[in-house]
Each structure stands twice: as C-alpha cells, then as structure tokens.
Design a protein around this motif. Sequence first.
Motif, PDB file in Angstrom:
ATOM      1  N   SER A 331       0.828  -1.207   0.000  1.00 48.65           N
ATOM      2  CA  SER A 331       0.000   0.000   0.000  1.00 48.65           C
ATOM      3  C   SER A 331       0.865   1.261   0.000  1.00 48.65           C
ATOM      4  CB  SER A 331      -0.958  -0.004   1.187  1.00 48.65           C
ATOM      5  OG  SER A 331      -0.303   0.166   2.424  1.00 48.65           O
ATOM      6  N   ARG A 332       2.036   1.229   0.626  1.00 50.26           N
ATOM      7  CA  ARG A 332       2.922   2.396   0.594  1.00 50.26           C
ATOM      8  C   ARG A 332       3.406   2.652  -0.827  1.00 50.26           C
ATOM      9  NH1 ARG A 332       5.902   1.073   4.286  1.00 50.26           N
ATOM     10  NH2 ARG A 332       7.084  -0.422   3.082  1.00 50.26           N
ATOM     11  N   ASP A 333       3.911   1.616  -1.483  1.00 51.18           N
ATOM     12  CA  ASP A 333       4.361   1.779  -2.869  1.00 51.18           C
ATOM     13  C   ASP A 333       3.201   2.200  -3.762  1.00 51.18           C
ATOM     14  OD1 ASP A 333       7.308   0.033  -3.429  1.00 51.18           O
ATOM     15  OD2 ASP A 333       6.333   0.028  -1.476  1.00 51.18           O
ATOM     16  N   GLY A 366      -9.602  -2.586   9.262  1.00 53.55           N
ATOM     17  CA  GLY A 366      -9.234  -1.257   8.787  1.00 53.55           C
ATOM     18  C   GLY A 366      -7.782  -1.100   8.421  1.00 53.55           C
ATOM     19  N   SER A 367      -6.932  -2.038   8.841  1.00 54.44           N
ATOM     20  CA  SER A 367      -5.505  -1.961   8.504  1.00 54.44           C
ATOM     21  C   SER A 367      -5.274  -2.498   7.098  1.00 54.44           C
ATOM     22  CB  SER A 367      -4.684  -2.759   9.516  1.00 54.44           C
ATOM     23  OG  SER A 367      -4.929  -4.146   9.376  1.00 54.44           O
ATOM     24  N   PHE A 368      -4.031  -2.448   6.691  1.00 53.56           N
ATOM     25  CA  PHE A 368      -3.631  -2.984   5.392  1.00 53.56           C
ATOM     26  C   PHE A 368      -2.526  -4.004   5.613  1.00 53.56           C
ATOM     27  CE2 PHE A 368      -5.790   0.826   4.319  1.00 53.56           C
ATOM     28  CZ  PHE A 368      -6.316   0.644   3.050  1.00 53.56           C
ATOM     29  N   PRO A 369      -2.510  -5.071   4.821  1.00 56.42           N
ATOM     30  CA  PRO A 369      -1.431  -6.051   4.972  1.00 56.42           C
ATOM     31  C   PRO A 369      -0.094  -5.426   4.600  1.00 56.42           C
ATOM     32  CG  PRO A 369      -2.661  -6.469   2.961  1.00 56.42           C
ATOM     33  CD  PRO A 369      -3.413  -5.410   3.709  1.00 56.42           C
ATOM     34  N   GLN A 370       0.961  -5.992   5.118  1.00 55.29           N
ATOM     35  CA  GLN A 370       2.292  -5.503   4.754  1.00 55.29           C
ATOM     36  C   GLN A 370       2.465  -5.533   3.246  1.00 55.29           C
ATOM     37  OE1 GLN A 370       5.482  -7.601   6.677  1.00 55.29           O
ATOM     38  NE2 GLN A 370       7.092  -6.341   5.760  1.00 55.29           N
ATOM     39  N   ASN A 371       1.981  -6.580   2.625  1.00 54.45           N
ATOM     40  CA  ASN A 371       1.935  -6.680   1.166  1.00 54.45           C
ATOM     41  C   ASN A 371       0.902  -7.739   0.807  1.00 54.45           C
ATOM     42  OD1 ASN A 371       3.367  -9.197   1.543  1.00 54.45           O
ATOM     43  ND2 ASN A 371       5.290  -8.052   1.494  1.00 54.45           N
ATOM     44  N   LEU A 383       2.955  -5.306  10.158  1.00 55.54           N
ATOM     45  CA  LEU A 383       2.068  -4.145  10.195  1.00 55.54           C
ATOM     46  C   LEU A 383       2.916  -2.883  10.191  1.00 55.54           C
ATOM     47  CD1 LEU A 383      -0.703  -2.727  10.604  1.00 55.54           C
ATOM     48  CD2 LEU A 383      -0.312  -2.964  13.080  1.00 55.54           C
ATOM     49  N   GLN A 384       2.606  -1.985   9.267  1.00 53.05           N
ATOM     50  CA  GLN A 384       3.316  -0.716   9.139  1.00 53.05           C
ATOM     51  C   GLN A 384       2.271   0.394   9.137  1.00 53.05           C
ATOM     52  OE1 GLN A 384       5.603  -1.343   5.544  1.00 53.05           O
ATOM     53  NE2 GLN A 384       6.547  -3.199   6.380  1.00 53.05           N
ATOM     54  N   LEU A 385       2.297   1.243  10.132  1.00 52.73           N
ATOM     55  CA  LEU A 385       1.230   2.224  10.267  1.00 52.73           C
ATOM     56  C   LEU A 385       1.200   3.232   9.120  1.00 52.73           C
ATOM     57  CD1 LEU A 385       1.108   2.949  14.113  1.00 52.73           C
ATOM     58  CD2 LEU A 385      -0.167   1.275  12.755  1.00 52.73           C
TER      59      LEU A 385
END
Length: 697
Positions: A331-333, A366-371, A383-385
């Motif tokens: 999600s960050r990328d 509500g979170s997102f997987p690391q990938n 988990l990366q906030l």
Amino acid sequence: MTPILPALPLLLVATLAVAPAAPATGAAPGAPGVDQRYLPADKSGLLTSRTRASRVWATVQREGGLGEIFYPTAGGPSARSLTFAVTSRGGLSKATVRTEQRDGLRFRQTFAGPDWRLTADYATDPARSTVLAALSFAAPPGHDLYAIYDPALGNSRGGDSGRTAGGALLATDGAVSSALTGPFAATSSGFAGVSDGRTDLRDGRMDWHWSSAAAGNLVQTAKLRGHHPTLALGFAGSAAGALATARRSLAEGFGKVARSYAYGWNRYLAGLGAPPGSLHGTAQRKLFRTSAMILAASEDKTHPGAYVAAPAAPWAFGTDDPSGPYHLVWSRDLYQIATGLIAAGDRAGANRALDFLFGVQQKADGSFPQNSQVDGTPVWGGLQLDEVALPIVLAYQLGRGDAWPGIKRAADFLVAYPGAPFTPQERWENQSGYSPNTIATAIAGLVCAASVARSHGDPAAARRYLATADSWRARVRSWTVTSTGPYSRKPYFLRLTKDGDPDAGTTYAIGDGGPAAVDQRRVVDPGFLDLVRLGVLPAADPDVVNSLAVVDAQLGVRTPRGFFWHRASFDGFGEQLDGSPWEYGEPDGSLVSRGRAWPLLSGERGEYEIAAGDPRAAAARLAAMTRATGPGGMLPEQVWDRTAPAGGPGFAPGTPTFSATPLAWTHAQFLRLARNLAERRITEQPAVVADRYLGRR
C-alpha cells in the motif's frame, strides 16, 4: 531439494569444431536438473501492451535477451529467460550488448561479436498473450544461432515438462503452458545443468535432440534457420492453446504487431497531456514519458489497480519459489505510484489504485497487509502504520469521498492501535519504534480523515481524529529529536527511537547484517522530510534544517552523476563488498553487505527544496535522477556509492546496482518531482493538513 545456482549471463558461445557424435534423442536424462535463481534484477526494459487481452509482461535483461516473463498476472513469472547463443568454428567468444528504448516502451538489443552481429527487437502482441522477438543475424559462414528458453510456468522454476510437437517447443506446469515457435532447424528439451542446451553447446555443436523432458527444471533449445528469424512465445491454459496463440501472433508478423504495440503506448502518452515545463533536455523529457509508461505497465490486467513494486527479484529474493516481495502490491508503494500517476496526468490509474486499496486490499479491521498478491491476498504478516495512513491521504488528494467507509475503518484503526504512533515496522520494514516518517503519515492521514468525516456528517469522528493528530504532532519532537546525539550540538531527527526517549542511548540491532547494538542517537535517515512534504512542519523548522546537515554528512555520497543518499545509517540491504548478492539470514554484526544510495531520496530532497523555496536545488535533484538511469532508461532502487566494489569495472558510482530495476517508486518520485518543480509547490501536500499546521499551503 536441488541446489540453486547463481543466475547465468546470456550465453554467447563460439567454439572450435569437434567431430560430430551420434545425436541424442528420446526422453532427456538428468531429471530434475539444477534450480537456478532468477536473473539479475537490473533490468534494461519492461514490455507489455496497453490491452487487457494480452496478459503477458517481459523484462529486458541487461546482459542480453529477455529475463522474467510474467503470465497470467504481473504478480508472478512464467519464464525465467529467453536468451540467444551463437556458435562458430572460431573458439570461445564474448559479445557486447547494447540496449536502446524505441517508441512506446519497445526495446532493441544489439549483440556484437568478433565477426558477427545480432539485433533483437522485442514486443508483446496486443491481441493475445505472446512475446515476439524479431532477430537479424549477420555472420560469415560457419556460425549458428540458437534460442534458449527457460520456463518457470505458474510462478515456479521447477515442475515444468516439455516436448517438441508441431515443430514447436511446448512446456506445461499445471494450468499454465507455453509454446515457443519460429523457423527451427532442430529442437531439444532438457534439464538445466545436465542435459540442456547451455551444456550441450559448450563444444559448439547441438548434439542433443531430446524430444521430451519430464517435470523438472526444464530448459528448451532451438537452432534457428535464416538470417531474419522471428520467434513467438505464447502462453495459455493448455499446450494446444499456447501453440495456437503463438502461431496466430507469428502469422500477424512482427511489423504489424510492433506497430500496434507502439500505437497503444503512444496513444496512452497522448492522453496524458504535455510533459511539465520543468524538464530540460531530451533525456529528462524521455525519462518522464518512460516513467509514466513504467508505472502504467506495472498494473495487473486481471486485477485493476494492483500495481506491483518491480518486475525483478534482486539478491536472495531471486531464489524465492514462488517469486518474492517485489512482485507483490504494497500500500505504501501503491500510494507513491498513484501520486506519480497523478503527476503524469493519469488520474484514472490513480483512482483504480485507490479502488484496489479500499475495495480489495484493506483488511476487515481497517488496517492494510504488509503486502499482498495482486488479488489482495495478504502475504507477509507485518504491520506498518504508514501503510494504513497513506491510503487515506491518497483518497483525500483524489477527492474520493465515496471511500469514506474504508477511510473511517483505517482512521479508527490508527487511533485505537495500542501504543500508536509507535509502529511495529517503519517504511524500511526492519525496525519498530517511534518513526518521524510514520508519525508524519499518521498525522496527515488523520487530518485528511477528519475532513472527510465532516463532509459525511460525522463531527464526533472528526474531533477524535484531529485530537489524536494534534497530540502526535505536539509530541513528535519529544519522541524522535535528540539533543544529545554525536552528530551535532543542535537537535536533529533520528530514524526512530525504541523507547520514545531520543536523548537516551538505547541500542538496537540494525538488521540485514548491520551492527548488532547501535546507540539510537547514531542512526538517522531522511524520512523526517515527510513532516514537511505532508504539511505537518514548515520547511524552515530549525530541527528539520539542522537534520538536513546531519543527513548530508552521514548518508550523503557525491558521485560523478550527482549527489545521492543512503536510506539509513549502517544499512546492510544491498550487495556484499565483492558485489555478490545480499542473502537471507545475514547475522547481526556480520557487516557482510552494504546498502547503497537510493535515487528516490533525491526526489524527496527535491520536494523539500521546492517547499523551502529553492527550485534551483530541486532541479539539480531532477538532473541527478536522470543521470542515475541504466540501459533502456530504467530507474533503479539503488546506485553504487563509493564502497567496494564501487569504482571497479562495471561498478561506477552513481550507476545502477543489481537492485530492483525498474523500481516503480523511483519512477513515481521522478514524475512527482518534475510536476512539483513546474508548479513550484508540493502538489500532493494535503491542503487541509497545511492549513491546520502551517496556516497556509
């Protein structure tokens, strides 16, 4: 388990003639053969059509030929390589390889031997899942040309069975099949390192003509007729389907297919509008167009909005089976890619990315997987906030109030997460703690969420989000700015703190083979710049300004191609000192590998300089990023610094390492910097954040 060998370069062989032996036919011996890691990750190109009918992607290998070929999604290879070999009576020979990008994300390679020349033009068929290679071979009599195909069907390098049928080389592994066809004079299917073409051609002749090979590490070889052969490699759910696909593409002819392929990309570029006026010279303008196409090409065609990180598997990741993290969606990328698409003029692509984030990838809490896989299935369990916060920021930038249900779940997760803004992992993924970068994204995410909450009639949620954001902003310095560190008498930001006390000498292991116990006050990175980019702190903030000097001194590296930065102090995520790959499980304190410099950080610094009112400095960052490209115009994850083996032949400082290339994030950062430089502002900075904390935008 069979051993894994390092990737082999393009085989270009010319050997002395030897008296022919009796041809070897029938079923190939030596199963299962030797498993080989994927080819080096420093790709020179990426091919795929603009159509969804063609679900194939191909990478262009810097050493020559094609590397990983992806089918039926961008999330996993179905081939390891398609390369070429030349034999003659003249003894062993080497060739130089030159790669050039042509119109519309199309590539040509030129191989120059002592007395022969081979050119290869590549394209994928927009109408079907086929890769085509048009070859032109000029050599005196006595030279022979071969194609060597190494399948990895269904995202697995083993388990491929192969045979010759209908004059073509067929391969199958479960529900995925391929067919390589062309003007073949002879064919063979064997096992890697035992009965394959690479082994056979060491004496300069094709002595083996194995008609079939059982499931294993399959390699298929074809001797080519003529001086202008065209190869078609088709993929489908069955061998018959793959053969029909390849034959139809071959019947169309390379010229017609290549024109259609280029038309699709040129039409895409035309729809983006004019490149920004900040671009100076042909190289920068070309890289802007290339970067837009690389981002667009990174999107899966079965799962819209699923953009993978890179079409490569660097270092130890090349041994993964199935393939590893760079072929996943982060999600960050995806935030970085989407903001790059907006900068390029592809708002539709950015909206598809947001739809994927909130409609496919987001978890129930509500979170997102690391990938995740391209279908949204979580892979790694971290988990990366920042990966929870950045989708909210993207939704705000796109004006997507319809994403409110997902935004609310993500914002509620951030507020309720125990210990937040302490994050189990920050953006470099190997550390937990209070990270100024993560805290910046969380503050921005919550302020953006509050704005959407108000527009949806939920003032209570808005107040809760703003109260948390304000509290975190008020404390970010007390968590992450040291006044007792060794690098400056003035306060500066740390990469993170383990305990929320930046003046304490708390130690931790860096990871990736780095030091085992480092005082947290000695570990810095440039991630604090997101506090400025996202509108949380002003560019002139004294702690920010002083931290820049610290980062430049500790992480900066000057090269003939520009000034670049390492991602963090003592980083070990990169090649070993002899240039060999970073490997899994490097012990803490071993110091066997070194992280090199990251061109995307030049883009981040350039955005800061725009915010600080220094466009000339930002323009220099854009120029440095342009000079960091490798063959084919691809931007890498890392470039060589001045640590060994840098400076030796092939390791020039400022040029791409064997890291993931092209890296979508780096291309996105180039696009964003170019657009921001043209507009003299940070276009992705949320106005609602800047208005709240800076009183302006």
